[in-house]
Design an enzyme around this catalytic site. Structure first.
Site: not given
Ligand code: NAD
Length: 326
Positions: A36, A95, A117, A149
């Site tokens: 992020g 994580t 999520a 994953y």
């Molecule tokens: P993203 O990578 O933009 O968001 C994940 C956030 O988690 C990031 O801001 C990252 O810095 C933060 N993060 C990671 N490890 C961390 C930790 N140990 N402590 C604190 N913060 C931490 O991804 P996204 O697409 O926004 O995904 C959000 C959620 O949705 C996730 O759980 C992902 O598995 C799920 N998801 C997303 C999609 C998609 O299409 N975008 C599809 C399926 C599932």
């Protein structure tokens, strides 16, 4: 309502934070800024009702302190993206499993309703169309890190269900299918932002594999409607829901659509998964959600079609590119 959003500086988390703040709610974000970024908060960081904490969800003391001060938890923080998972499998497992354990433990201590999520990845290689929540999973072997994953997200769901059954903690599992929108980065292997950026730069769009594999892409604002409704529904507790679009498109057709909208002169090229990721990757041909359960529970379905969503994303990337040039 005061909501804690883990991963709130990420793509989906930042949109959720912005939505809740605009709706008059208070928001606390915890994010370690691994994938992020603070720029994702730019359009709403003026809200006095927003608090940003840079920290790790595996820090139990910090998590308990934050959870105790909030009413509900949206747990979105995770190691995400095919590329990141292939490059750093240890980080992914630690994580996604360790982090969720810490979040659920804190939520349970203070009795806070939590939305987890999860991901359509949990269905693995299953060829069912559409995927229903109670379907069997068909995951590949441990030689392929991609499945780490999927397994980590499945364990998160099991853990959430276990907290619900054993302690009565109100946990909702939300299996997100491909979600797209402004702020999503292509850095970790997400297909739409990459294709759009290549097209806008008039570079060839690189299609991995045959291009016949298809996906359903949901606009992030639509997904938010679904997960906020689930958080507010008493009936949703203890259940798992698919959240995604049912409009299916092949990756080849997606590339053509993006070329047509952007007017790119870069064309397309096909490369193998091995060339793309440096190792073999197993990919799924189709991934279509059944959204019957969420529709019946909270009346949700996506409202924005793919053409409209792509227009919004392309506009966003064009503006960002212009800002970078200025
Ligand atoms: P993203 O990578 O933009 O968001 C994940 C956030 O988690 C990031 O801001 C990252 O810095 C933060 N993060 C990671 N490890 C961390 C930790 N140990 N402590 C604190 N913060 C931490 O991804 P996204 O697409 O926004 O995904 C959000 C959620 O949705 C996730 O759980 C992902 O598995 C799920 N998801 C997303 C999609 C998609 O299409 N975008 C599809 C399926 C599932």
């Amino acid at each position: 309502m005061k909501a804690l959003i883990t991963g709130g500086a990420g793509f989906i988390g930042s949109h959720l934070a912005e939505r809740l703040l605009k709706d008059g709610e208070e928001v606390v974000i915890i994010d370690n800024l691994s994938t992020g970024q603070l720029e994702n908060l730019e359009t709403f960081r003026q809200y006095a009702t927003l608090e940003f904490v840079r920290g790790d969800i595996r820090d139990a003391t910090l998590m308990q302190m934050l959870v105790s001060r909030c009413d509900v938890v949206f747990h979105l923080a995770a190691a995400v993206g095919v590329q990141l998972i292939a490059d750093d499998p240890v980080h992914t497992i630690e994580t996604n499993i360790g982090g969720t354990e810490t979040v659920l433990d804190a939520a349970n201590k203070f009795g806070r309703r939590t939305l987890l999520a999860s991901s359509s990845e949990v269905y693995g290689k299953s060829e069912s169309v559409p995927f229903r929540e109670d379907d069997d999973f068909m995951l590949g072997g441990t030689a392929f890190s991609r499945w780490a994953y999927a397994c980590s997200k499945a364990i998160d769901e099991f853990l959430g269900q276990a907290y619900y059954q054993q302690y009565g903690l109100e946990v909702i599992g939300a299996r997100f299918f491909n979600t797209i929108g402004p702020r999503q980065t292509g850095r970790y292997g997400m297909v739409v932002p990459r294709f759009v950026q290549w097209a806008l730069a008039n570079e060839p769009i690189r299609i991995y594999g045959s291009g016949r594999q298809s996906r359903c892409f949901c606009y992030v604002e639509d997904l938010l409607d679904g997960i906020i409704a689930l958080m507010e529904s008493a009936e949703a507790a203890g259940k798992v829901f698919n959240v995604g679009s049912v409009e299916e498109i092949s990756i080849e057709d997606l590339a053509d659509k993006i070329i047509a909208i952007t007017g790119s002169t870069g064309g397309k090229e096909h490369i193998s998964y091995e060339q793309a990721y440096g190792r073999p990757i197993e990919d799924m041909m189709r991934r279509v959600p059944s959204i019957e359960r969420i529709r019946e529970t909270v009346g949700w379905e996506p409202r924005t079609d793919l053409d409209e969503t792509l227009q919004i994303i392309i506009e966003h990337f064009s503006e960002t590119a212009e800002k970078d040039r200025a």
